[in-house]
Design a protein around this motif. Structure first.
Motif, mmCIF file in Angstrom:
data_model
loop_
_atom_site.group_PDB
_atom_site.id
_atom_site.type_symbol
_atom_site.label_atom_id
_atom_site.label_comp_id
_atom_site.label_asym_id
_atom_site.label_seq_id
_atom_site.Cartn_x
_atom_site.Cartn_y
_atom_site.Cartn_z
ATOM 1 N N ALA A 31 0.817 -1.219 0.000
ATOM 2 C CA ALA A 31 0.000 0.000 0.000
ATOM 3 C C ALA A 31 0.852 1.271 0.000
ATOM 4 O O ALA A 31 0.451 2.293 -0.560
ATOM 5 C CB ALA A 31 -0.933 0.005 1.209
ATOM 6 N N TYR A 32 2.019 1.213 0.611
ATOM 7 C CA TYR A 32 2.903 2.378 0.664
ATOM 8 C C TYR A 32 4.215 2.075 -0.064
ATOM 9 O O TYR A 32 5.297 2.383 0.415
ATOM 10 C CB TYR A 32 3.145 2.799 2.117
ATOM 11 C CG TYR A 32 1.865 3.229 2.783
ATOM 12 C CD1 TYR A 32 1.244 4.416 2.418
ATOM 13 C CD2 TYR A 32 1.247 2.422 3.721
ATOM 14 C CE1 TYR A 32 0.043 4.786 2.996
ATOM 15 C CE2 TYR A 32 0.046 2.792 4.304
ATOM 16 C CZ TYR A 32 -0.552 3.977 3.937
ATOM 17 O OH TYR A 32 -1.735 4.349 4.501
ATOM 18 N N ALA A 33 4.096 1.513 -1.255
ATOM 19 C CA ALA A 33 5.278 1.140 -2.033
ATOM 20 C C ALA A 33 6.120 2.350 -2.432
ATOM 21 O O ALA A 33 7.298 2.208 -2.725
ATOM 22 C CB ALA A 33 4.864 0.360 -3.279
ATOM 23 N N ARG A 34 5.529 3.540 -2.408
ATOM 24 C CA ARG A 34 6.292 4.753 -2.746
ATOM 25 C C ARG A 34 7.125 5.266 -1.573
ATOM 26 O O ARG A 34 7.923 6.166 -1.736
ATOM 27 C CB ARG A 34 5.348 5.862 -3.203
ATOM 28 C CG ARG A 34 4.721 5.580 -4.548
ATOM 29 C CD ARG A 34 3.812 6.729 -4.936
ATOM 30 N NE ARG A 34 3.080 6.426 -6.137
ATOM 31 C CZ ARG A 34 3.253 7.054 -7.285
ATOM 32 N NH1 ARG A 34 4.125 8.021 -7.380
ATOM 33 N NH2 ARG A 34 2.540 6.726 -8.329
ATOM 34 N N THR A 35 6.904 4.728 -0.401
ATOM 35 C CA THR A 35 7.683 5.137 0.764
ATOM 36 C C THR A 35 9.109 4.614 0.598
ATOM 37 O O THR A 35 9.326 3.443 0.313
ATOM 38 C CB THR A 35 7.056 4.579 2.062
ATOM 39 O OG1 THR A 35 5.735 5.114 2.191
ATOM 40 C CG2 THR A 35 7.880 4.949 3.273
ATOM 41 N N ARG A 36 10.052 5.515 0.780
ATOM 42 C CA ARG A 36 11.474 5.171 0.679
ATOM 43 C C ARG A 36 12.189 5.742 1.895
ATOM 44 O O ARG A 36 11.778 6.737 2.448
ATOM 45 C CB ARG A 36 12.115 5.796 -0.575
ATOM 46 C CG ARG A 36 11.492 5.384 -1.874
ATOM 47 C CD ARG A 36 12.118 4.091 -2.356
ATOM 48 N NE ARG A 36 11.669 3.693 -3.671
ATOM 49 C CZ ARG A 36 10.597 2.977 -3.911
ATOM 50 N NH1 ARG A 36 9.815 2.614 -2.948
ATOM 51 N NH2 ARG A 36 10.265 2.615 -5.136
ATOM 52 N N TRP A 37 13.262 5.079 2.285
ATOM 53 C CA TRP A 37 14.074 5.588 3.385
ATOM 54 C C TRP A 37 15.532 5.408 3.034
ATOM 55 O O TRP A 37 15.901 4.577 2.195
ATOM 56 C CB TRP A 37 13.722 4.896 4.703
ATOM 57 C CG TRP A 37 13.723 3.400 4.611
ATOM 58 C CD1 TRP A 37 14.777 2.555 4.783
ATOM 59 C CD2 TRP A 37 12.603 2.568 4.306
ATOM 60 N NE1 TRP A 37 14.388 1.259 4.609
ATOM 61 C CE2 TRP A 37 13.053 1.230 4.309
ATOM 62 C CE3 TRP A 37 11.263 2.812 4.032
ATOM 63 C CZ2 TRP A 37 12.218 0.160 4.057
ATOM 64 C CZ3 TRP A 37 10.431 1.737 3.769
ATOM 65 C CH2 TRP A 37 10.909 0.435 3.792
ATOM 66 N N ASN A 38 16.345 6.200 3.676
ATOM 67 C CA ASN A 38 17.786 6.149 3.460
ATOM 68 C C ASN A 38 18.323 4.947 4.223
ATOM 69 O O ASN A 38 18.343 4.939 5.448
ATOM 70 C CB ASN A 38 18.423 7.450 3.941
ATOM 71 C CG ASN A 38 19.895 7.518 3.653
ATOM 72 O OD1 ASN A 38 20.573 6.504 3.487
ATOM 73 N ND2 ASN A 38 20.397 8.734 3.601
#
Length: 157
Positions: A31-38
């Protein structure tokens, strides 16, 4: 495709599946596949389940709120973690956490960040011409006036 390329692709898939790599996003189709983190700041094995990933990131934010700035398109749960820290600082009378409000404003620059508090995106857009510090204070005031049913911020800074 040459045999070596196929072998390298299979090795890469196995490495991810076994958790030998560090993840920097939820799996495709989440659902939050666009969430990215360093991934330099979050050591998350690639075989970890999405719920556990989100939990680990929220724990990291709770321990070091500035890490919120290392996340692109934070999930609502990640945002609520930051909002809880903002609320706690205001209640303890530590002054307005302008730095944390600025992190929240930065997260909303992306149209793909899910809106956690109804009207927050609009409030940020309405104050976008302000200096960053003034905008952050305006957003803190907005959050303080948000309906208590959202459990956001009840104290003013």
């Amino acid at each position: 495709m040459p045999l070596i390329d196929t072998a390298l692709e299979l090795l890469a898939r196995a490495s991810r599946a076994l958790g030998f790599e560090t993840a920097d996003a939820f799996p495709p189709g989440h659902a939050y596949a666009r969430t990215r983190w360093n991934k330099a700041y979050f050591d998350i094995p690639s075989d970890m389940k999405p719920e556990a990933i989100e939990q680990r990131i929220c724990e990291a934010i709770a321990n070091t709120p500035s890490l919120f700035g290392e996340i692109l398109n934070p999930t609502p749960r990640m945002q609520r973690t930051l909002l809880g820290i903002i609320e706690a600082r205001l209640r303890r009378g530590q002054g307005a956490p302008v730095d944390l409000a600025q992190l929240l404003v930065a997260a909303y620059r992306s149209p793909h960040t899910a809106e956690t508090v109804p009207g927050l995106r609009r409030a940020i857009a309405d104050t976008s011409a302000y200096e960053p510090q003034v905008q952050a204070n305006a957003i803190l005031a907005y959050l303080a006036d948000a309906p208590a049913a959202f459990g956001v911020i009840e104290a003013r800074g």
